[in-house]
Design a protein around this motif. Sequence first.
Motif, PDB file in Angstrom:
ATOM      1  N   TYR A  22     113.010 111.207   9.366  1.00  0.00           N
ATOM      2  CA  TYR A  22     112.376 111.234   8.047  1.00  0.00           C
ATOM      3  C   TYR A  22     111.760 109.899   7.657  1.00  0.00           C
ATOM      4  O   TYR A  22     112.313 108.841   7.907  1.00  0.00           O
ATOM      5  CB  TYR A  22     113.410 111.604   6.969  1.00  0.00           C
ATOM      6  N   GLY A  23     110.601 109.963   7.006  1.00  0.00           N
ATOM      7  CA  GLY A  23     110.008 108.793   6.388  1.00  0.00           C
ATOM      8  C   GLY A  23     109.274 107.851   7.314  1.00  0.00           C
ATOM      9  O   GLY A  23     109.028 106.705   6.953  1.00  0.00           O
ATOM     10  N   CYS A  24     108.883 108.307   8.480  1.00  0.00           N
ATOM     11  CA  CYS A  24     108.154 107.451   9.425  1.00  0.00           C
ATOM     12  C   CYS A  24     106.717 107.236   8.940  1.00  0.00           C
ATOM     13  O   CYS A  24     106.037 108.182   8.565  1.00  0.00           O
ATOM     14  CB  CYS A  24     108.143 108.093  10.809  1.00  0.00           C
ATOM     15  N   THR A  25     106.293 105.978   8.962  1.00  0.00           N
ATOM     16  CA  THR A  25     104.908 105.638   8.655  1.00  0.00           C
ATOM     17  C   THR A  25     104.343 104.847   9.813  1.00  0.00           C
ATOM     18  O   THR A  25     104.946 103.854  10.243  1.00  0.00           O
ATOM     19  CB  THR A  25     104.808 104.796   7.365  1.00  0.00           C
ATOM     20  N   ILE A  26     103.201 105.292  10.333  1.00  0.00           N
ATOM     21  CA  ILE A  26     102.518 104.584  11.410  1.00  0.00           C
ATOM     22  C   ILE A  26     101.102 104.275  10.942  1.00  0.00           C
ATOM     23  O   ILE A  26     100.289 105.176  10.778  1.00  0.00           O
ATOM     24  CB  ILE A  26     102.502 105.402  12.715  1.00  0.00           C
ATOM     25  N   LEU A  27     100.839 102.998  10.691  1.00  0.00           N
ATOM     26  CA  LEU A  27      99.483 102.573  10.345  1.00  0.00           C
ATOM     27  C   LEU A  27      98.751 102.328  11.657  1.00  0.00           C
ATOM     28  O   LEU A  27      98.771 101.233  12.201  1.00  0.00           O
ATOM     29  CB  LEU A  27      99.513 101.322   9.468  1.00  0.00           C
ATOM     30  N   ASP A  28      98.145 103.386  12.160  1.00  0.00           N
ATOM     31  CA  ASP A  28      97.519 103.383  13.487  1.00  0.00           C
ATOM     32  C   ASP A  28      96.048 103.020  13.409  1.00  0.00           C
ATOM     33  O   ASP A  28      95.191 103.739  13.886  1.00  0.00           O
ATOM     34  CB  ASP A  28      97.730 104.724  14.180  1.00  0.00           C
ATOM     35  N   HIS A  36     109.084 115.744  18.418  1.00  0.00           N
ATOM     36  CA  HIS A  36     109.454 116.279  17.113  1.00  0.00           C
ATOM     37  C   HIS A  36     109.340 115.163  16.083  1.00  0.00           C
ATOM     38  O   HIS A  36     109.829 114.058  16.309  1.00  0.00           O
ATOM     39  CB  HIS A  36     110.877 116.837  17.127  1.00  0.00           C
ATOM     40  N   ILE A  37     108.707 115.478  14.966  1.00  0.00           N
ATOM     41  CA  ILE A  37     108.577 114.535  13.859  1.00  0.00           C
ATOM     42  C   ILE A  37     109.046 115.240  12.600  1.00  0.00           C
ATOM     43  O   ILE A  37     108.598 116.348  12.294  1.00  0.00           O
ATOM     44  CB  ILE A  37     107.119 114.046  13.696  1.00  0.00           C
ATOM     45  N   GLU A  38     109.960 114.588  11.882  1.00  0.00           N
ATOM     46  CA  GLU A  38     110.451 115.131  10.617  1.00  0.00           C
ATOM     47  C   GLU A  38     109.493 114.746   9.490  1.00  0.00           C
ATOM     48  O   GLU A  38     108.890 113.681   9.510  1.00  0.00           O
ATOM     49  CB  GLU A  38     111.838 114.556  10.293  1.00  0.00           C
ATOM     50  N   ALA A  39     109.402 115.611   8.491  1.00  0.00           N
ATOM     51  CA  ALA A  39     108.643 115.286   7.280  1.00  0.00           C
ATOM     52  C   ALA A  39     109.551 114.494   6.338  1.00  0.00           C
ATOM     53  O   ALA A  39     110.761 114.714   6.335  1.00  0.00           O
ATOM     54  CB  ALA A  39     108.157 116.564   6.613  1.00  0.00           C
ATOM     55  N   PRO A  40     109.037 113.572   5.565  1.00  0.00           N
ATOM     56  CA  PRO A  40     107.632 113.204   5.498  1.00  0.00           C
ATOM     57  C   PRO A  40     107.230 112.244   6.615  1.00  0.00           C
ATOM     58  O   PRO A  40     108.028 111.433   7.080  1.00  0.00           O
ATOM     59  CB  PRO A  40     107.501 112.526   4.137  1.00  0.00           C
ATOM     60  N   PHE A  41     105.983 112.353   7.010  1.00  0.00           N
ATOM     61  CA  PHE A  41     105.375 111.498   8.022  1.00  0.00           C
ATOM     62  C   PHE A  41     104.002 111.100   7.513  1.00  0.00           C
ATOM     63  O   PHE A  41     103.294 111.928   6.936  1.00  0.00           O
ATOM     64  CB  PHE A  41     105.235 112.261   9.346  1.00  0.00           C
ATOM     65  N   ASN A  42     103.644 109.846   7.714  1.00  0.00           N
ATOM     66  CA  ASN A  42     102.324 109.376   7.293  1.00  0.00           C
ATOM     67  C   ASN A  42     101.698 108.509   8.371  1.00  0.00           C
ATOM     68  O   ASN A  42     102.404 107.786   9.087  1.00  0.00           O
ATOM     69  CB  ASN A  42     102.423 108.578   5.986  1.00  0.00           C
ATOM     70  N   CYS A  43     100.382 108.603   8.478  1.00  0.00           N
ATOM     71  CA  CYS A  43      99.624 107.766   9.406  1.00  0.00           C
ATOM     72  C   CYS A  43      98.224 107.571   8.849  1.00  0.00           C
ATOM     73  O   CYS A  43      97.826 108.257   7.902  1.00  0.00           O
ATOM     74  CB  CYS A  43      99.576 108.383  10.802  1.00  0.00           C
ATOM     75  N   ASP A  44      97.487 106.638   9.433  1.00  0.00           N
ATOM     76  CA  ASP A  44      96.113 106.389   8.989  1.00  0.00           C
ATOM     77  C   ASP A  44      95.111 107.332   9.645  1.00  0.00           C
ATOM     78  O   ASP A  44      94.277 107.918   8.975  1.00  0.00           O
ATOM     79  CB  ASP A  44      95.697 104.953   9.298  1.00  0.00           C
ATOM     80  N   TYR A  45      95.159 107.435  10.965  1.00  0.00           N
ATOM     81  CA  TYR A  45      94.169 108.223  11.704  1.00  0.00           C
ATOM     82  C   TYR A  45      94.811 109.285  12.587  1.00  0.00           C
ATOM     83  O   TYR A  45      94.237 110.334  12.799  1.00  0.00           O
ATOM     84  CB  TYR A  45      93.289 107.313  12.572  1.00  0.00           C
TER      85      TYR A  45
END
Length: 183
Positions: A84-90, A61-70
């Motif tokens: 909330y607020g997870c960012t993964i620069l993958d 489960h991932i809460e919004a907002p979520f951001n990633c590169d790819y």
Amino acid sequence: MKSEKEKMLSSELYNASDEELTRERDYARNLTFEFNHTRPIEKDKRQEILKQLIIAKGSFHIEAPFNCDYGYNIEVGENFYANYGCTILDVNKVTMGDNVLLAPNVQIYTATHPIDPIERLSGKEYAKPIAIGNNVWVGGGAIICPGVKIGDNVTIGAGSVVTKDIPDNVIAAGNPCRVIKGI
């Protein structure tokens, strides 16, 4: 000769402006935009969007907002949860084991840039993979830096900046993050 994507995944300097990589980032950004703009009650729609982005080995489960590169470089185990607020620069692989919990605003960065300013101005960058073991809780606002490995049964304190590997069975916290005590 390696493609820019192959260089990226091999932790070599690569051109992030490459046409293929730009197209793939745009695809992920469109999916995360769609995910982040769904209504909370649209749980099934959210899961379908996320399944197009990340590799999940079980329930997650991932809460919004979520951001990633790819997205396709993110692999999560059973019972994964990101608040909330997870960012993964993958830009490189990010693997997380079973029962990993990410508190609000956790940032995971595989992307990095050359230290030499002349080389950095060339526009090339590189990335280092990140691995997080099983039964890990990462506290709110923590930052996981490129190339870090976090062992099993670890708690990372809120606000920590993890710049080096963390062994199994410990509580670690601080900036820079260091082992506080064993479990």
